[in-house]
Structure formats: C-alpha cells, structure tokens
Design a protein around this motif. Structure first.
Motif, PDB file in Angstrom:
ATOM      1  N   PRO A  48       8.554  25.817   9.799  1.00 37.10           N
ATOM      2  CA  PRO A  48       8.484  26.239  11.208  1.00 37.10           C
ATOM      3  C   PRO A  48       7.323  25.569  11.964  1.00 37.10           C
ATOM      4  O   PRO A  48       7.486  25.163  13.116  1.00 37.10           O
ATOM      5  CB  PRO A  48       8.285  27.754  11.135  1.00 37.10           C
ATOM      6  CG  PRO A  48       8.810  28.140   9.792  1.00 37.10           C
ATOM      7  CD  PRO A  48       8.534  26.971   8.888  1.00 37.10           C
ATOM      8  N   LEU A  49       6.185  25.452  11.319  1.00 39.87           N
ATOM      9  CA  LEU A  49       5.038  24.825  11.965  1.00 39.87           C
ATOM     10  C   LEU A  49       5.288  23.332  12.199  1.00 39.87           C
ATOM     11  O   LEU A  49       4.997  22.811  13.280  1.00 39.87           O
ATOM     12  CB  LEU A  49       3.781  25.015  11.115  1.00 39.87           C
ATOM     13  CG  LEU A  49       2.510  24.340  11.639  1.00 39.87           C
ATOM     14  CD1 LEU A  49       2.108  24.949  12.968  1.00 39.87           C
ATOM     15  CD2 LEU A  49       1.397  24.472  10.630  1.00 39.87           C
ATOM     16  N   ALA A  50       5.846  22.658  11.204  1.00 44.51           N
ATOM     17  CA  ALA A  50       6.104  21.224  11.330  1.00 44.51           C
ATOM     18  C   ALA A  50       7.073  20.922  12.467  1.00 44.51           C
ATOM     19  O   ALA A  50       6.901  19.953  13.199  1.00 44.51           O
ATOM     20  CB  ALA A  50       6.648  20.679  10.012  1.00 44.51           C
ATOM     21  N   LEU A  51       8.086  21.776  12.623  1.00 39.12           N
ATOM     22  CA  LEU A  51       9.089  21.529  13.660  1.00 39.12           C
ATOM     23  C   LEU A  51       8.649  22.016  15.038  1.00 39.12           C
ATOM     24  O   LEU A  51       9.163  21.563  16.053  1.00 39.12           O
ATOM     25  CB  LEU A  51      10.417  22.179  13.264  1.00 39.12           C
ATOM     26  CG  LEU A  51      11.070  21.579  12.020  1.00 39.12           C
ATOM     27  CD1 LEU A  51      12.317  22.362  11.646  1.00 39.12           C
ATOM     28  CD2 LEU A  51      11.382  20.103  12.205  1.00 39.12           C
ATOM     29  N   ALA A  52       7.693  22.930  15.094  1.00 37.88           N
ATOM     30  CA  ALA A  52       7.230  23.448  16.377  1.00 37.88           C
ATOM     31  C   ALA A  52       6.047  22.675  16.940  1.00 37.88           C
ATOM     32  O   ALA A  52       5.758  22.777  18.136  1.00 37.88           O
ATOM     33  CB  ALA A  52       6.848  24.912  16.237  1.00 37.88           C
ATOM     34  N   PHE A  53       5.379  21.879  16.115  1.00 40.20           N
ATOM     35  CA  PHE A  53       4.138  21.237  16.546  1.00 40.20           C
ATOM     36  C   PHE A  53       4.328  20.375  17.797  1.00 40.20           C
ATOM     37  O   PHE A  53       3.646  20.570  18.807  1.00 40.20           O
ATOM     38  CB  PHE A  53       3.546  20.400  15.404  1.00 40.20           C
ATOM     39  CG  PHE A  53       2.260  19.730  15.778  1.00 40.20           C
ATOM     40  CD1 PHE A  53       1.088  20.458  15.801  1.00 40.20           C
ATOM     41  CD2 PHE A  53       2.218  18.391  16.145  1.00 40.20           C
ATOM     42  CE1 PHE A  53      -0.112  19.863  16.169  1.00 40.20           C
ATOM     43  CE2 PHE A  53       1.041  17.790  16.510  1.00 40.20           C
ATOM     44  CZ  PHE A  53      -0.136  18.531  16.518  1.00 40.20           C
ATOM     45  N   THR A  54       5.235  19.422  17.760  1.00 42.93           N
ATOM     46  CA  THR A  54       5.408  18.509  18.898  1.00 42.93           C
ATOM     47  C   THR A  54       5.932  19.233  20.131  1.00 42.93           C
ATOM     48  O   THR A  54       5.411  18.997  21.230  1.00 42.93           O
ATOM     49  CB  THR A  54       6.312  17.327  18.519  1.00 42.93           C
ATOM     50  OG1 THR A  54       5.753  16.666  17.384  1.00 42.93           O
ATOM     51  CG2 THR A  54       6.427  16.332  19.661  1.00 42.93           C
ATOM     52  N   PRO A  55       6.944  20.104  20.035  1.00 44.56           N
ATOM     53  CA  PRO A  55       7.375  20.806  21.245  1.00 44.56           C
ATOM     54  C   PRO A  55       6.278  21.659  21.894  1.00 44.56           C
ATOM     55  O   PRO A  55       6.165  21.692  23.121  1.00 44.56           O
ATOM     56  CB  PRO A  55       8.539  21.687  20.762  1.00 44.56           C
ATOM     57  CG  PRO A  55       9.080  20.949  19.589  1.00 44.56           C
ATOM     58  CD  PRO A  55       7.874  20.343  18.918  1.00 44.56           C
ATOM     59  N   VAL A  56       5.463  22.312  21.076  1.00 43.66           N
ATOM     60  CA  VAL A  56       4.384  23.128  21.646  1.00 43.66           C
ATOM     61  C   VAL A  56       3.316  22.245  22.295  1.00 43.66           C
ATOM     62  O   VAL A  56       2.851  22.515  23.413  1.00 43.66           O
ATOM     63  CB  VAL A  56       3.766  24.057  20.572  1.00 43.66           C
ATOM     64  CG1 VAL A  56       2.493  24.709  21.068  1.00 43.66           C
ATOM     65  CG2 VAL A  56       4.780  25.101  20.141  1.00 43.66           C
ATOM     66  N   LEU A  57       2.944  21.164  21.609  1.00 43.69           N
ATOM     67  CA  LEU A  57       1.975  20.228  22.188  1.00 43.69           C
ATOM     68  C   LEU A  57       2.501  19.652  23.493  1.00 43.69           C
ATOM     69  O   LEU A  57       1.774  19.570  24.494  1.00 43.69           O
ATOM     70  CB  LEU A  57       1.668  19.118  21.186  1.00 43.69           C
ATOM     71  CG  LEU A  57       0.691  18.035  21.652  1.00 43.69           C
ATOM     72  CD1 LEU A  57      -0.688  18.636  21.899  1.00 43.69           C
ATOM     73  CD2 LEU A  57       0.620  16.924  20.612  1.00 43.69           C
ATOM     74  N   ALA A  58       3.770  19.258  23.509  1.00 48.99           N
ATOM     75  CA  ALA A  58       4.369  18.706  24.728  1.00 48.99           C
ATOM     76  C   ALA A  58       4.422  19.752  25.836  1.00 48.99           C
ATOM     77  O   ALA A  58       4.179  19.424  27.006  1.00 48.99           O
ATOM     78  CB  ALA A  58       5.766  18.186  24.423  1.00 48.99           C
ATOM     79  N   ALA A  59       4.744  20.988  25.491  1.00 53.03           N
ATOM     80  CA  ALA A  59       4.806  22.041  26.506  1.00 53.03           C
ATOM     81  C   ALA A  59       3.455  22.227  27.187  1.00 53.03           C
ATOM     82  O   ALA A  59       3.379  22.332  28.419  1.00 53.03           O
ATOM     83  CB  ALA A  59       5.271  23.351  25.886  1.00 53.03           C
ATOM     84  N   VAL A  60       2.400  22.217  26.393  1.00 54.70           N
ATOM     85  CA  VAL A  60       1.058  22.368  26.968  1.00 54.70           C
ATOM     86  C   VAL A  60       0.714  21.166  27.847  1.00 54.70           C
ATOM     87  O   VAL A  60       0.298  21.318  29.003  1.00 54.70           O
ATOM     88  CB  VAL A  60       0.006  22.560  25.849  1.00 54.70           C
ATOM     89  CG1 VAL A  60      -1.398  22.480  26.393  1.00 54.70           C
ATOM     90  CG2 VAL A  60       0.238  23.877  25.128  1.00 54.70           C
ATOM     91  N   CYS A  61       0.898  19.970  27.315  1.00 51.25           N
ATOM     92  CA  CYS A  61       0.519  18.751  28.043  1.00 51.25           C
ATOM     93  C   CYS A  61       1.370  18.529  29.291  1.00 51.25           C
ATOM     94  O   CYS A  61       0.842  18.233  30.370  1.00 51.25           O
ATOM     95  CB  CYS A  61       0.614  17.533  27.129  1.00 51.25           C
ATOM     96  SG  CYS A  61      -0.592  17.533  25.804  1.00 51.25           S
TER      97      CYS A  61
END
Length: 112
Positions: A48-61
């Motif tokens: 779950p962490l591996a697959l959520a990392f990029t979407p969460v980072l992108a959402a913030v940025c």
C-alpha cells in the motif's frame, strides 16, 4: 480554474494507476522502491505504501502549484506559461509513476 482541473485529472490518473497495480500485485506483500545500477533491489516497502507514494506526493505538489497559480499573479510576460508548466509537472508525475510500476512488474517477473 483550469489549474485545479489539470491537477485533479493528474491525481485521478495516478490513483487509477495505483488501484490497477494493487490488483495486479495483490499476491506481493512488499514491492521494490529503489534499484541499484546493476538492477538489484536496494529496498522495498509494503505494497500500500509503495503504490500510494507517488500519487500522494503528486497530490501535495500539484495542489500547491495549482493554488499558487490561482492566488499569485505571474510576472509580466509569463502569464501564458502557468498552465503549460503545471501540465509538464503533471505529465512528469504520471510518467515517473508509470516507470515505477513497469520496473516493479519487470522485477517481479524476473523473480519468478
């Protein structure tokens, strides 16, 4: 308003990519996150962490970038660069996530 739409579409694409990958990699407890130059996996993360990392980072940025684009006036002569810059950032996140998912699939294929 276009800024929020660009960010929202990119975040939705990233989330969809992760949801599809989660179904594809459902048998894996941990997924690779970093590779050495020789191709060996340096470290892994829970799926779950591996697959959520990029979407969460992108959402913030992308959300922060879209908010700044709406709230702050661009410098004179740079008004037409706001949307293309946001689109470029969104495409970069989607491309990086696609590359990460492809590398994960390739690594898992070679492992089995």
């Amino acid at each position: 308003m276009v800024e929020a739409a660009v960010a929202g579409i990119a975040i939705a694409m990233l989330a969809s990519m992760s949801l599809l990958a989660n179904a594809r990699f459902r048998d894996e407890r941990r997924l690779p996150m970093q590779w050495s130059l020789t191709g060996s996996v340096n470290w892994t993360a829970p799926r779950p962490l591996a697959l959520a990392f990029t979407p969460v980072l992108a959402a913030v940025c992308l959300s922060a970038t879209a908010a700044v684009a709406v709230l702050v006036q661009p410098r004179p002569g740079q008004e037409g660069l706001v949307i293309p810059a946001l689109v470029a950032a969104a495409v970069t996140f989607v491309g990086a996530h696609a590359l990460h998912l492809w590398l994960i699939a390739r690594t898992l294929r070679s492992k089995s």
